[in-house]
Design an enzyme around this catalytic site. Structure first.
Site, PDB file in Angstrom:
ATOM      1  N   THR A 175       2.239  -2.193  -0.429  1.00  0.00           N
ATOM      2  CA  THR A 175       1.682  -0.840  -0.385  1.00  0.00           C
ATOM      3  C   THR A 175       2.182  -0.106   0.855  1.00  0.00           C
ATOM      4  O   THR A 175       2.430  -0.718   1.879  1.00  0.00           O
ATOM      5  CB  THR A 175       0.146  -0.952  -0.305  1.00  0.00           C
ATOM      6  OG1 THR A 175      -0.336  -1.632  -1.448  1.00  0.00           O
ATOM      7  CG2 THR A 175      -0.509   0.414  -0.214  1.00  0.00           C
ATOM      8  N   THR A 215      -2.944  -3.470   3.558  1.00  0.00           N
ATOM      9  CA  THR A 215      -1.963  -3.928   2.593  1.00  0.00           C
ATOM     10  C   THR A 215      -2.220  -5.396   2.300  1.00  0.00           C
ATOM     11  O   THR A 215      -2.840  -6.090   3.094  1.00  0.00           O
ATOM     12  CB  THR A 215      -0.530  -3.731   3.131  1.00  0.00           C
ATOM     13  OG1 THR A 215       0.423  -4.057   2.121  1.00  0.00           O
ATOM     14  CG2 THR A 215      -0.269  -4.581   4.347  1.00  0.00           C
ATOM     15  N   GLY A 216      -1.786  -5.858   1.155  1.00  0.00           N
ATOM     16  CA  GLY A 216      -2.011  -7.252   0.794  1.00  0.00           C
ATOM     17  C   GLY A 216      -2.838  -7.388  -0.467  1.00  0.00           C
ATOM     18  O   GLY A 216      -2.801  -6.531  -1.341  1.00  0.00           O
ATOM     19  N   GLN A 217      -3.599  -8.468  -0.555  1.00  0.00           N
ATOM     20  CA  GLN A 217      -4.424  -8.747  -1.727  1.00  0.00           C
ATOM     21  C   GLN A 217      -5.604  -7.783  -1.749  1.00  0.00           C
ATOM     22  O   GLN A 217      -6.594  -7.966  -1.061  1.00  0.00           O
ATOM     23  CB  GLN A 217      -4.924 -10.193  -1.683  1.00  0.00           C
ATOM     24  CG  GLN A 217      -5.666 -10.635  -2.930  1.00  0.00           C
ATOM     25  CD  GLN A 217      -4.761 -10.721  -4.145  1.00  0.00           C
ATOM     26  OE1 GLN A 217      -3.650 -11.225  -4.050  1.00  0.00           O
ATOM     27  NE2 GLN A 217      -5.229 -10.236  -5.269  1.00  0.00           N
ATOM     28  N   GLY A 218      -5.488  -6.751  -2.570  1.00  0.00           N
ATOM     29  CA  GLY A 218      -6.435  -5.652  -2.529  1.00  0.00           C
ATOM     30  C   GLY A 218      -7.869  -6.031  -2.775  1.00  0.00           C
ATOM     31  O   GLY A 218      -8.796  -5.442  -2.200  1.00  0.00           O
ATOM     32  N   VAL A 245      -7.187  -2.086 -10.810  1.00  0.00           N
ATOM     33  CA  VAL A 245      -7.064  -1.173  -9.678  1.00  0.00           C
ATOM     34  C   VAL A 245      -7.414  -1.953  -8.419  1.00  0.00           C
ATOM     35  O   VAL A 245      -8.431  -2.657  -8.391  1.00  0.00           O
ATOM     36  CB  VAL A 245      -7.994   0.047  -9.826  1.00  0.00           C
ATOM     37  CG1 VAL A 245      -7.977   0.899  -8.555  1.00  0.00           C
ATOM     38  CG2 VAL A 245      -7.584   0.887 -11.030  1.00  0.00           C
ATOM     39  N   GLY A 246      -6.597  -1.842  -7.407  1.00  0.00           N
ATOM     40  CA  GLY A 246      -6.852  -2.531  -6.164  1.00  0.00           C
ATOM     41  C   GLY A 246      -7.532  -1.655  -5.133  1.00  0.00           C
ATOM     42  O   GLY A 246      -8.213  -0.684  -5.462  1.00  0.00           O
ATOM     43  N   ASP A 247      -7.308  -1.975  -3.875  1.00  0.00           N
ATOM     44  CA  ASP A 247      -8.004  -1.272  -2.792  1.00  0.00           C
ATOM     45  C   ASP A 247      -7.364   0.058  -2.420  1.00  0.00           C
ATOM     46  O   ASP A 247      -8.029   0.913  -1.825  1.00  0.00           O
ATOM     47  CB  ASP A 247      -8.038  -2.155  -1.551  1.00  0.00           C
ATOM     48  CG  ASP A 247      -6.639  -2.377  -0.970  1.00  0.00           C
ATOM     49  OD1 ASP A 247      -5.752  -2.821  -1.724  1.00  0.00           O
ATOM     50  OD2 ASP A 247      -6.428  -2.104   0.225  1.00  0.00           O
TER      51      ASP A 247
END
Length: 341
Positions: free
Chosen positions: A195, A246-249, A224-226
């Protein structure tokens, strides 16, 4: 995957060259985390300043800096900045050319927030190249904060945005190869979650932030992520500072991570220490935390910035008067012995 990384480095160099032509005085530097990164930033002017995640933050920062250096607002800067990777088909995790979901559809998420707590967001947006600009329209033209799916797409079209195919031939080929591979697990720090989040402080002393992504590669349709979630993937408090992630949302969503970082800064922690505490809070609840990547980037009201992550490999871009830096964030796995986790 090395080809992608090589390209991003070349993109960063291209962005710096553009900055040289515009300002006549841009210094490019790369520093590793810890004291080296902190020392590098101490020599930088602290206002205005723009920071963003990953290598593609370099050309994005260069575009944002054109706004900031001419006295423009942080809000305009972050929108214009992240539009650069949104339009770049070679940045495979944002906008045009982003990796599709498991069904082969490119779906985009984005949010934006200004210094007055105004914010806008779109999620699961299809066939619109610049979700960050749609998110700003949501903020400025409606009484809502978030629009999703078909509603977001119809709103975008009503605002004059043009539909286009976002699935490039390269992303299509990679998706087809992924289908043949039996849905292999994505790799840390590679294509699944790069992201771009951007934070800026302008010459008026105001903060703003933007975050935009195509989400996890080959995600379940509808995921949908963060990134479009205010408080999780982005948060701005003009009294204190701003943060992006950023990363695993899903991990940022569970902890409202960016709001947490800002609140830790409110309690007196530096941007880097606030990011570290937020990462530690996530890791403490994950017995297998080393399998994941989570990275936070923060910018204080005074123009100080810092970042921290779980895994080595997360870097961030910083640009202020006379310099443009690409810095490696310190990480949890390589903390000095005895450091609290």
């Amino acid at each position: 995957m090395s080809n992608r990384r090589d390209f991003l480095k070349l993109s960063a160099i291209g962005g710096l060259v553009s900055g040289l032509l515009l300002s006549g005085k841009t210094l490019a530097a790369t520093a590793t985390g810890g004291k080296s990164a902190e020392t590098a930033q101490k020599s930088m002017s602290k206002q205005p300043i723009v920071v963003s995640t990953w290598e593609h933050g370099m050309p994005a920062n260069a575009a944002a800096w054109q706004v900031l250096s001419s006295g423009g607002t942080a809000l305009d800067a972050v929108e214009q900045g992240v539009r650069v990777p949104e339009a770049d088909p070679n940045v495979r995790t944002v906008g045009l050319g982003g990796y599709p979901d498991a069904s082969g559809e490119v779906t985009l998420d984005a949010c934006i927030m200004d210094h007055q707590m105004n914010c806008g967001s779109v999620a699961y947006l299809k066939r619109i190249k610049h979700p960050i600009s749609v998110a700003r329209k949501v903020m400025e033209q409606t009484s809502h904060v978030m629009l999703v799916g078909e509603g977001a797409q119809q709103f975008a079209k009503a605002q004059g945005f043009v539909e286009e195919n976002l699935l490039t031939e390269q992303s299509k080929a990679d998706w087809q190869q992924w289908l043949k591979s039996g849905a292999a697990k994505p790799q840390i720090n590679v294509e699944n979650h790069d992201t771009i989040g951007m934070l800026a402080l302008d010459s008026h002393g105001n903060l703003a932030g933007a975050c935009t992504t195509s989400g996890a590669a080959y995600k379940l349709p509808g995921r949908v992520g963060d990134s479009p979630i205010i408080g999780a993937g982005l948060y701005v408090d003009n009294e204190v500072g701003a943060a992006t992630a950023t990363g695993q949302g899903e991990l940022m969503m569970k902890t409202v991570g960016c709001h947490l970082v800002v609140e830790l800064m409110r309690q007196g922690l530096s941007p880097k220490d606030a990011c570290r505490k937020a990462v530690e809070r996530i890791a403490a609840r994950l017995p297998d935390f080393a399998k994941y990547q989570v990275g936070f980037l923060a910018l204080s009201k005074t123009g100080d910035s810092g970042a921290f992550c779980i895994q080595p490999g997360f870097n961030y871009a910083v640009q202020a008067q006379g310099s443009a830096l690409l810095l490696d964030a310190d990480n949890l796995l390589n903390q000095p012995a005895g450091a609290k986790a």
